[in-house]
Design an enzyme around this catalytic site. Sequence first.
Site, short mmCIF file in Angstrom:
data_model
loop_
_atom_site.label_atom_id
_atom_site.label_comp_id
_atom_site.label_asym_id
_atom_site.label_seq_id
_atom_site.Cartn_x
_atom_site.Cartn_y
_atom_site.Cartn_z
N GLY A 204 1.07 -0.15 6.27
CA GLY A 204 0.21 1.36 6.45
C GLY A 204 1.35 2.70 5.21
O GLY A 204 2.31 1.63 4.61
N THR B 195 1.01 -1.14 -0.41
CA THR B 195 0.25 0.42 0.08
C THR B 195 1.18 1.53 -0.05
O THR B 195 1.71 1.38 0.85
CB THR B 195 -0.59 0.11 0.99
OG1 THR B 195 -1.51 -0.86 1.14
CG2 THR B 195 -2.15 0.82 1.27
N ASP C 223 2.18 5.38 -4.78
CA ASP C 223 2.60 7.06 -4.23
C ASP C 223 4.01 7.63 -4.07
O ASP C 223 4.67 8.48 -4.00
CB ASP C 223 1.63 7.28 -3.37
CG ASP C 223 0.26 6.61 -3.52
OD1 ASP C 223 0.33 7.51 -4.83
OD2 ASP C 223 -0.45 6.35 -2.75
O1 RIB Z 1 -2.37 4.67 -3.09
C1 RIB Z 1 -2.73 3.78 -1.82
C2 RIB Z 1 -4.13 4.63 -1.10
O2 RIB Z 1 -5.11 4.08 -1.97
C3 RIB Z 1 -4.13 4.28 0.56
O3 RIB Z 1 -3.97 5.12 1.16
C4 RIB Z 1 -5.95 4.42 0.16
O4 RIB Z 1 -6.67 5.97 0.59
C5 RIB Z 1 -6.04 4.66 -1.72
O5 RIB Z 1 -6.51 5.96 -1.70
#
Ligand code: RIB
Length: 300
Positions: free
Chosen positions: A283, A244, A248
């Site tokens: 997380g 996760t 990003d």
């Molecule tokens: O890219 C991961 C994110 O996607 C998570 O933190 C969740 O909130 C979704 O937006």
Amino acid sequence: MKKIIVVGSLNMDIVLKVPHIPAPGETILATNVSLAAGGKGANQAVGIGKLGGNVCMLGRLGQDPYGQELYDSLEKNKVNTEGIVFDDDLPTGNAYICVSDKGENSIVVNPGANSALDPEQIKKYEWLFNEASYCLIQLEIPKDTVEYVLQICQEKKVKVIFNPAPAKPLKDELLKDLFLLVPNENEISILCSGSATLEEKAKELLDKNVQNIIVTLGERGCMLANKEGIQYFPAAPFEAVDTTGAGDSFIAGLAVALAEDNNLETAIKFASYVAGLTITKVGAQPSLPDRKTVNCYINI
Ligand code: RIB
């Protein structure tokens, strides 16, 4: 330091640890549940702040404890919060995330206040785009807001790094002259229909005048396509605990390295280590590495 603006979502993530990702119709038991600050926009902004970038975020939160916690996370990680608005009616966005023993995830987002980040808010805070070099944007906010932001960026000559997640088909006008598009394999398949190969899909997007495309490929690294050709880059050598936020943090790493005037190849190498370190912890925001940690593994 060149300024980076992030326009996007903020979510409180409810993370369910599960033995495997449930199939349709299947019921399984979670072995743990935890909360973590998340949201694609906020993760990218916090990622940049932790790496020492000059970053400011435009987004929308609910007037509730989750909203305050997400706001505090931005502040703590040196993100300029002047463009964050607390909505009068809607609650803070939530994401329900299943993380399997293999570190894979599946995510369902309930957008809440993110859905009220409208063009009006962007207009009110348009001055934040002044002197920005890069703008990062994703698709967890309304599409007309994304379109409006792209228009402002074009007018103000801000380079856009567009992460089309969660993916939806996009109008060709939105892709025209885009500096950098960063989809994963699923997302590029939604942007380009048909059974073309990855390289053919990237070429289709280049033909629509996207300047650079980086397709993230998880443990297989990533592919860069632009007018110079196609290049593949390996992933950094880290074991996945929870993926996760990997995409990003990769984008945050790219933006910081580009804002420091590195070329795309060097930026990709840096971003791969940022993403690699992110997947070693559980997380989204709690796992984003700071500059000192990244520099222990790589120096650019
Ligand atoms: O890219 C991961 C994110 O996607 C998570 O933190 C969740 O909130 C979704 O937006």
